[in-house]
Design an enzyme around this catalytic site. Structure first.
Site, PDB file in Angstrom:
ATOM      1  N   TYR A   3       0.854  -1.190   0.000  1.00 23.94           N
ATOM      2  CA  TYR A   3       0.000   0.000   0.000  1.00 23.94           C
ATOM      3  C   TYR A   3       0.885   1.233   0.000  1.00 23.94           C
ATOM      4  CZ  TYR A   3      -3.445   3.484   1.515  1.00 23.94           C
ATOM      5  OH  TYR A   3      -4.256   4.594   1.609  1.00 23.94           O
TER       6      TYR A   3
ATOM      7  N   ASP B  23       9.236   2.909   0.202  1.00 22.87           N
ATOM      8  CA  ASP B  23       8.160   3.549   0.949  1.00 22.87           C
ATOM      9  C   ASP B  23       8.286   3.089   2.401  1.00 22.87           C
ATOM     10  OD1 ASP B  23       5.890   4.385   2.176  1.00 22.87           O
ATOM     11  OD2 ASP B  23       4.497   3.645   0.648  1.00 22.87           O
TER      12      ASP B  23
ATOM     13  N   LYS C 255       3.952   8.714   9.231  1.00 20.65           N
ATOM     14  CA  LYS C 255       3.642   8.060  10.507  1.00 20.65           C
ATOM     15  C   LYS C 255       4.569   8.490  11.658  1.00 20.65           C
ATOM     16  CE  LYS C 255       0.666   4.650   8.492  1.00 20.65           C
ATOM     17  NZ  LYS C 255       0.699   3.920   7.240  1.00 20.65           N
TER      18      LYS C 255
END
Ligand SMILES: *Cc1c(COP(=O)(O)O)cnc(C)c1O
Length: 429
Positions: A144, A238, A266
C-alpha cells in the site's frame, strides 16, 4: 462489555460522516460489529467512550511508537502552540527535523515535508518521473502506498479487507503506467523490465505492513537493487510505516539496501500529520524552487507537527529502544505460537522489529496471495475475543500490530493471558 455510548455515536456518526469513519480501515467491516469510539489514551492504553480500557496495538497505525502522550512530546507541542499554529513561511523547526531525518538515512541529502504518507508517495513518484523522463512505475501486489490514483491497484490491507480489487473512480489512464509485480519474486520484475524501456521507478515497502508483515528475501531485495541500478531505474522505498519503527532510520539498513528516494510518514510526525520524501542532492534538485517539478503545501512543515516530530525522533535517538522492542515482539510471538499449539489452531507469525501479526492458516506467508489465503473468519473471532480481553488490535487480518515502548512486564502478562483466552475461544475448546 458495555458499548452503549459507542453504539450511540456510531449511529449519529453515520448521519454526516461516511460509515462514521474518516478512513475505511477504521471501520469494522471484516470483523463484524461497529467501531469503538475513543475518548482518550495514555501510554500503552486507549480508552473508549464507555470507559473500556485496552492495551493499544493499533497506535494510530504506527505513529505512536512512544505510546500515547509521551511527556517530552506533549511538552514540545504545548510550547510550539504558544508561538502560533501556522505561518506560511519557513521556521527553524523545519531545518532541525530535516537534519535529524537526513542524518538517519545514508544517501539522503535533502528532504521535503508534506502532510501525509500519500502525499509523500505521490510526490516521490512525480520526482522519479521528473528525474528519469520516464513514466512507468512498478509496484508490488499487496503493498500500500497511499490513496493516489496510480497506486490504487492490488493495494493491500484496506482494499483486501473490503474485498475490493482496486478503487472505483480511478480512470484507466491513471493506472496504465502502473505495472504490478509479485513481492519476493524477482522474475516478475524482470519480465516488466524486458518488456518496457520507459520504467521510471520500482516502489516497494522494504518490509511490508499492509498485507501483514512480510520481509523480503535477501535474494529478492539485493537482486532488485542490482537490476534497477543496471537499468537506470530508481528504487523508491516507501518507509512510511517502517521508518524509525524498526531502527533509528529505516528498514533499508537492516535489510541491506539503499533507496534512491525514500518516503516517510507516521512516526516522523509523532501523531501529527507529517509525511516526507527525500533523496540525494542530485535527485532533489528537480524539485521547485530548485527545479521544474512542482509540489507545494499550505500546511507543509507545520510548526506544531514539526515540534512533535523533533521531540519524537530525539526521544527515539536517545532511548534507542529498538533492541527492547524486538525482544517484546519475540515474546508476543512466543505467546501466539504457544497458545496456538496448546489449542490446535494453525497460525504463522511474521514479525519485523516492532511490527508483528499472526496469519491464521497453515501456510508460510511471503507474498500477497499467500496472505490472502489465511482465514479471515478465524481472525474476526480472535479480534473480538482480544477486545473482550482488553486488547485493541487493527480490525483486519492484513494489518500489522504495532508495539510501543510503553509495553512493560505488566502489559506483557496481560497480553499473554488475552492471547491464551482468545486462542481458546477461536479453537472452540
Ligand atoms: C500508511 C501508509 C501510507 C499512507 O500514509 P497516509 O498518511 O495514510 O496517507 C503509505 N505507504 C505506506 C507504506 C503506509 O503504511
Amino acid at each position: 462489555m458495555n458499548t452503549k455510548n459507542s453504539e450511540k455515536l456510531y449511529k449519529r456518526g453515520c448521519e454526516n460522516l461516511v460509515g462514521a469513519v474518516n478512513s475505511p480501515v477504521r471501520a469494522f467491516a471484516s470483523v463484524g460489529g461497529n467501531p469503538l469510539f475513543i475518548d482518550k489514551a495514555k501510554g500503552a492504553y486507549i480508552k473508549d467512550v464507555d470507559g473500556n480500557k485496552f492495551i493499544d496495538l493499533v497506535l494510530s497505525y504506527g505513529p505512536m511508537i512512544l505510546g500515547h502522550r509521551d511527556k517530552k512530546v506533549e511538552k514540545a507541542v504545548s510550547k510550539a502552540l504558544k508561538k502560533g499554529y501556522s505561518f506560511g513561511a519557513s521556521t527553524n523547526a523545519e531545518i532541525k527535523l530535516a537534519k535529524i531525518v537526513c542524518d538517519a538515512f545514508p544517501g539522503m541529502d535533502k528532504v521535503r515535508f508534506v502532510n501525509s504518507g500519500t502525499e509523500a508517495v505521490l510526490s516521490a513518484i512525480r520526482l522519479a518521473r521528473a528525474h528519469t523522463g520516464k513514466d512507468k512505475i512498478v509496484k508490488f501486489s499487496g503493498c500500500y502506498h497511499g490513496h493516489m490514483d496510480a497506486m490504487l491497484v492490488a493495494a493491500g490491507s484496506g482494499l483486501a479487507t473490503l474485498s475490493l480489487p482496486g478503487s472505483k473512480g480511478v480512470p484507466s489512464q491513471a493506472v496504465e503506467n502502473t505495472l504490478i509485480a509479485e513481492y519476493n519474486n524477482l522474475e516478475s520484475v524482470k519480465t516488466h523490465f524486458d518488456k518496457h524501456d520507459d520504467i521510471a521507478a520500482v516502489i516497494l515497502e522494504p518490509v511490508t505492513g499492509n498485507m501483514g508483515v512480510v520481509q523480503p528475501s535477501d535474494e529478492f531485495i539485493k537482486g532488485l537493487r542490482k537490476i534497477t541500478e543496471q537499468r537506470g531505474v530508481l528504487l523508491i522505498c516507501d518507509e512510511v510505516m517502517t521508518g524509525f519503527r524498526s531502527k533509528f532510520g529505516g528498514a533499508q539498513e537492516i535489510i541491506g539496501v539503499q533507496a534512491d528516494i525514500t518516503c516517510l510518514g507516521k512516526v516522523i510526525g509523532g501523531g501529527f500529520p507529517v509525511g516526507a520524501y527525500g533523496a540525494s542532492d542530485k535527485i532533489m534538485h528537480n524539485v521547485a524552487p530548485l527545479g521544474g517539478m512542482y509540489q507545494a503545501g499550505t500546511l507543509s512543515g507545520n510548526p506544531i507537527a514539526m515540534a512533535a516530530g523533533i521531540a519524537t525522533l530525539t526521544a527515539l535517538k536517545n532511548k534507542n529502544p529498538y533492541q527492547k522492542l524486538n525482544t517484546v515482539a519475540a515474546k508476543i510471538e512466543s505467546f501466539l505460537l504457544t497458545s496456538a499449539k496448546k489449542y490446535g489452531v494453525d497460525i504463522t507469525v511474521n514479525r519485523f522489529g516492532s511490527m508483528i501479526n499472526p496469519f491464521f492458516g497453515k501456510k508460510e506467508v511471503t507474498n500477497f496471495s499467500e496472505a490472502q489465503s489465511s482465514d479471515t473468519e478465524i481472525f474476526a473471532k480472535f479480534f473480538w475475543a482480544m477486545i473482550e480481553n482488553g486488547v485493541f488490535l487493527p480490525p483486519s487480518q492484513f494489518e500489522a500490530w504495532f508495539l510501543s515502548t510503553e509495553l512493560k512486564d505488566r502489559e506483557l502478562e496481560k497480553l499473554e493471558l488475552a492471547i491464551d483466552a482468545s486462542m481458546k475461544i477461536v479453537s472452540g475448546s
